[in-house]
Design a protein around this motif. Structure first.
Motif, PDB file in Angstrom:
ATOM      1  N   LEU A 201       0.824  -1.208   0.000  1.00  0.00           N
ATOM      2  CA  LEU A 201       0.000   0.000   0.000  1.00  0.00           C
ATOM      3  C   LEU A 201       0.861   1.263   0.000  1.00  0.00           C
ATOM      4  O   LEU A 201       0.569   2.227  -0.709  1.00  0.00           O
ATOM      5  CB  LEU A 201      -0.936   0.001   1.210  1.00  0.00           C
ATOM      6  N   ASN A 202       1.937   1.250   0.775  1.00  0.00           N
ATOM      7  CA  ASN A 202       2.820   2.412   0.841  1.00  0.00           C
ATOM      8  C   ASN A 202       3.500   2.657  -0.506  1.00  0.00           C
ATOM      9  O   ASN A 202       3.604   3.795  -0.962  1.00  0.00           O
ATOM     10  CB  ASN A 202       3.861   2.210   1.943  1.00  0.00           C
TER      11      ASN A 202
ATOM     12  N   THR B  73       3.727   6.088  -5.505  1.00  0.00           N
ATOM     13  CA  THR B  73       3.834   6.173  -6.961  1.00  0.00           C
ATOM     14  C   THR B  73       2.584   6.656  -7.673  1.00  0.00           C
ATOM     15  O   THR B  73       2.688   7.435  -8.616  1.00  0.00           O
ATOM     16  CB  THR B  73       4.228   4.808  -7.555  1.00  0.00           C
ATOM     17  N   SER B  74       1.394   6.202  -7.249  1.00  0.00           N
ATOM     18  CA  SER B  74       0.261   6.525  -8.117  1.00  0.00           C
ATOM     19  C   SER B  74      -1.091   6.723  -7.445  1.00  0.00           C
ATOM     20  O   SER B  74      -2.004   7.230  -8.069  1.00  0.00           O
ATOM     21  CB  SER B  74       0.112   5.432  -9.182  1.00  0.00           C
TER      22      SER B  74
ATOM     23  N   ASP C   1       4.869   5.639  11.187  1.00  0.00           N
ATOM     24  CA  ASP C   1       6.290   6.002  11.122  1.00  0.00           C
ATOM     25  C   ASP C   1       7.001   5.250  10.000  1.00  0.00           C
ATOM     26  O   ASP C   1       7.836   5.830   9.291  1.00  0.00           O
ATOM     27  CB  ASP C   1       6.988   5.695  12.449  1.00  0.00           C
ATOM     28  N   ASP C   2       6.689   3.963   9.849  1.00  0.00           N
ATOM     29  CA  ASP C   2       7.371   3.127   8.855  1.00  0.00           C
ATOM     30  C   ASP C   2       6.853   3.340   7.436  1.00  0.00           C
ATOM     31  O   ASP C   2       7.595   3.155   6.471  1.00  0.00           O
ATOM     32  CB  ASP C   2       7.227   1.642   9.215  1.00  0.00           C
ATOM     33  N   PHE C   3       5.589   3.680   7.303  1.00  0.00           N
ATOM     34  CA  PHE C   3       4.953   3.807   5.981  1.00  0.00           C
ATOM     35  C   PHE C   3       4.272   5.172   5.887  1.00  0.00           C
ATOM     36  O   PHE C   3       3.052   5.282   5.836  1.00  0.00           O
ATOM     37  CB  PHE C   3       3.940   2.672   5.770  1.00  0.00           C
ATOM     38  N   ASN C   4       5.096   6.213   5.851  1.00  0.00           N
ATOM     39  CA  ASN C   4       4.554   7.559   5.964  1.00  0.00           C
ATOM     40  C   ASN C   4       3.880   8.103   4.710  1.00  0.00           C
ATOM     41  O   ASN C   4       3.344   9.204   4.729  1.00  0.00           O
ATOM     42  CB  ASN C   4       5.611   8.538   6.493  1.00  0.00           C
ATOM     43  N   ALA C   5       3.860   7.351   3.622  1.00  0.00           N
ATOM     44  CA  ALA C   5       3.100   7.783   2.446  1.00  0.00           C
ATOM     45  C   ALA C   5       1.609   7.507   2.629  1.00  0.00           C
ATOM     46  O   ALA C   5       0.776   8.046   1.904  1.00  0.00           O
ATOM     47  CB  ALA C   5       3.607   7.087   1.185  1.00  0.00           C
TER      48      ALA C   5
END
Length: 131
Positions: free
Chosen positions: A82-83, A88-89, A114-118
């Motif tokens: 998911l991140n 990317t899109s 924190d680990d997947f901040n997108a």
């Protein structure tokens, strides 16, 4: 892309991946006997779905009240996918439901953020016993 629905059991969560609506939900507890066997088809379906969409708002509703270490590894793999998609899109909204009495689940969600901040992380305190 076919939606995925799996009913909740005593050891595995309800999975309601409505790819057609761009809404993905995990509800319940996750400590399946074989986490890899349970989550692998979900990861493959999620990866295929994410590769087929572009410029979408995707909503991931995380409503787990318990998950063991083997499930945690698989859940991390989901968030990696998911991140990457969010980088990317697509815009991925992570609705993180946690029982207002359970700091452990909230802290895990904060760690995911924190680990997947997108991911657009949205913690939501609720009474999950009533949900």
């Amino acid at each position: 892309m076919k939606d995925i629905y799996l009913a909740r059991t005593t050891h595995s969560p309800e999975v309601d991946f409505r790819f057609s609506e761009h809404t993905l939900t995990l509800t319940g507890e996750a400590y399946p006997e074989n986490a890899n066997e349970f989550f692998h088809p979900l990861l493959m379906g999620l990866e295929s779905y994410l590769n087929s969409v572009d410029s979408r708002d995707i909503e991931f509703n995380f409503r787990l009240t318990y998950f063991n270490s083997a499930a945690t590894k698989m859940i991390y793999s989901m968030f990696e996918l998911l991140n990457e998609s969010a980088c990317t899109s697509n815009r991925v909204i992570l609705n993180w439901y946690y029982d207002e009495e359970d700091d452990t689940i909230l802290e895990f969600g904060d760690g995911i953020h924190d680990d997947f901040n997108a991911l657009d992380y949205r913690p939501m305190a609720v009474d999950l016993a009533m949900a």
